[in-house]
Design a protein around this motif. Sequence first.
Motif, PDB file in Angstrom:
ATOM      1  N   ASP A   1       2.288   2.246  26.210  1.00 35.22           N
ATOM      2  CA  ASP A   1       2.846   3.590  25.826  1.00 35.22           C
ATOM      3  C   ASP A   1       2.367   3.618  24.148  1.00 35.22           C
ATOM      4  O   ASP A   1       2.075   4.799  23.964  1.00 35.22           O
ATOM      5  CB  ASP A   1       4.330   3.724  25.771  1.00 35.22           C
ATOM      6  N   GLU A   2       2.166   2.582  23.562  1.00 36.97           N
ATOM      7  CA  GLU A   2       1.761   2.411  22.185  1.00 36.97           C
ATOM      8  C   GLU A   2       1.033   1.240  22.030  1.00 36.97           C
ATOM      9  O   GLU A   2       1.295   0.120  22.851  1.00 36.97           O
ATOM     10  CB  GLU A   2       2.698   2.324  21.238  1.00 36.97           C
ATOM     11  N   ALA A   3       0.078   1.111  20.954  1.00 30.78           N
ATOM     12  CA  ALA A   3      -0.385  -0.552  20.830  1.00 30.78           C
ATOM     13  C   ALA A   3      -0.868  -0.337  19.361  1.00 30.78           C
ATOM     14  O   ALA A   3      -1.564   0.751  18.883  1.00 30.78           O
ATOM     15  CB  ALA A   3      -1.564  -0.862  21.753  1.00 30.78           C
ATOM     16  N   PHE A   4      -0.997  -1.393  18.897  1.00 34.45           N
ATOM     17  CA  PHE A   4      -1.443  -1.669  17.375  1.00 34.45           C
ATOM     18  C   PHE A   4      -1.844  -2.879  16.886  1.00 34.45           C
ATOM     19  O   PHE A   4      -1.535  -3.945  17.702  1.00 34.45           O
ATOM     20  CB  PHE A   4      -0.398  -0.909  16.246  1.00 34.45           C
ATOM     21  N   LEU A   5      -2.665  -2.983  15.887  1.00 35.06           N
ATOM     22  CA  LEU A   5      -3.224  -4.504  15.539  1.00 35.06           C
ATOM     23  C   LEU A   5      -2.753  -4.753  14.189  1.00 35.06           C
ATOM     24  O   LEU A   5      -2.277  -3.986  13.550  1.00 35.06           O
ATOM     25  CB  LEU A   5      -4.767  -4.257  15.444  1.00 35.06           C
ATOM     26  N   THR A   6      -2.364  -6.076  13.931  1.00 35.13           N
ATOM     27  CA  THR A   6      -2.119  -6.428  12.714  1.00 35.13           C
ATOM     28  C   THR A   6      -2.860  -7.507  11.975  1.00 35.13           C
ATOM     29  O   THR A   6      -3.589  -8.219  12.540  1.00 35.13           O
ATOM     30  CB  THR A   6      -0.807  -6.995  12.713  1.00 35.13           C
ATOM     31  N   SER A   7      -3.230  -7.305  10.562  1.00 31.46           N
ATOM     32  CA  SER A   7      -3.865  -8.360  10.103  1.00 31.46           C
ATOM     33  C   SER A   7      -3.769  -8.036   8.330  1.00 31.46           C
ATOM     34  O   SER A   7      -3.196  -6.981   7.912  1.00 31.46           O
ATOM     35  CB  SER A   7      -5.617  -8.145  10.390  1.00 31.46           C
ATOM     36  N   SER A   8      -3.933  -9.093   7.783  1.00 29.61           N
ATOM     37  CA  SER A   8      -3.665  -8.914   6.158  1.00 29.61           C
ATOM     38  C   SER A   8      -4.161  -7.453   5.524  1.00 29.61           C
ATOM     39  O   SER A   8      -3.780  -7.022   4.783  1.00 29.61           O
ATOM     40  CB  SER A   8      -3.735 -10.055   5.183  1.00 29.61           C
ATOM     41  N   THR A   9      -5.708  -7.791   6.086  1.00 30.59           N
ATOM     42  CA  THR A   9      -6.426  -6.163   5.576  1.00 30.59           C
ATOM     43  C   THR A   9      -5.891  -5.097   6.128  1.00 30.59           C
ATOM     44  O   THR A   9      -5.767  -4.189   5.198  1.00 30.59           O
ATOM     45  CB  THR A   9      -7.861  -6.500   5.686  1.00 30.59           C
ATOM     46  N   TRP A  10      -5.766  -5.147   7.564  1.00 27.59           N
ATOM     47  CA  TRP A  10      -5.510  -3.782   8.140  1.00 27.59           C
ATOM     48  C   TRP A  10      -4.132  -3.451   8.143  1.00 27.59           C
ATOM     49  O   TRP A  10      -3.709  -2.238   8.379  1.00 27.59           O
ATOM     50  CB  TRP A  10      -5.878  -3.945   9.460  1.00 27.59           C
ATOM     51  N   GLU A  11      -3.414  -4.328   7.898  1.00 29.13           N
ATOM     52  CA  GLU A  11      -1.870  -4.282   7.753  1.00 29.13           C
ATOM     53  C   GLU A  11      -1.383  -3.999   9.334  1.00 29.13           C
ATOM     54  O   GLU A  11      -1.481  -4.750  10.188  1.00 29.13           O
ATOM     55  CB  GLU A  11      -1.353  -3.119   6.919  1.00 29.13           C
ATOM     56  N   VAL A  12      -0.884  -2.710   9.752  1.00 29.91           N
ATOM     57  CA  VAL A  12      -0.558  -2.308  10.937  1.00 29.91           C
ATOM     58  C   VAL A  12      -1.447  -1.116  11.341  1.00 29.91           C
ATOM     59  O   VAL A  12      -1.395   0.320  10.681  1.00 29.91           O
ATOM     60  CB  VAL A  12       1.132  -1.756  10.872  1.00 29.91           C
TER      61      VAL A  12
END
Length: 296
Positions: A252-263
């Motif tokens: 239904d939803e999806a996201f990526l995380t990283s220090s640069t991209w955040e959420v």
Amino acid sequence: MTRDTDGVQYHVDGELLPREEATVPVEDRGFRYGDAAFETMRAYGGEVFEWNRHAARLARTCETLGMPGAVPGDLPLRVAETLDTNDLADARVRISITRGVQPGTLTPQEEVDPTVVVTVEALPRGGLDGEDVWDGPAVVQSVRTRRVPDASLPADAKTHNYLNGVLARLELRRAANDSYRPDEALLRDVEGRVAEGATSNLFFVADGTLRTPEAGDLFPGVTREVVLELAEDEPFPVETGAYDLDDVRDADEAFLTSSTWEVRPIESIDGIAVGGGPITELLRRLYDERVEERCY
């Protein structure tokens, strides 16, 4: 984002140098073998966000590489000096610690004289009044390149050996055309279960539950840890487990995380629309609030 490097200075082995003079010897093992540890983090308002976690992981990686004393005691000062000298409050900060110059054999010597480099790059303000560093939600493409298993290379060690991710990103270039340009690769483990992005961790929402691949063969990112902590106090369930591509494509939803991209919300996976949603937006706001509270 256009990056002006005029007048930029980097920290190399305790000395601030103009960017064009900040070099390491060709005999350095970080160059020859990727025999080095690194961390990428963000500074907000002059403060490195989650410094203790990044510093602890850097130390663990150095220990894994058999050079436990390589992290200098004044490393926080070197980071602060690099930010101050470049007049940067909001920036990407990268620390690299290599085994240094040694004879050209694969077996490392016991004595280590490490090379320590700090580089910085300007980024927009973060937090509640900030702006995203990415141009839009991520277009994600699954790739054939598999995540190297923990039994082969320790998954929690952040080293200069990023060939796995480079190969994955090269697959994106081959998949691109005039109307389709993926900007993150989704890697699976050797069993075919989704693991992580080339430089990011994966989260998705299904049936009201926040899900993320369990630790094991994936890199346990600092931002991933923060997001899991933020989610603990929310009413929706949180689950770590083993998932296949269809689980993520049907989310239904999806996201990526990283220090640069955040959420960073995911627009599509393998051309299948996914998008963000209320849980993604809530966690983005909570993350911004934590940055604002601790750094500004």
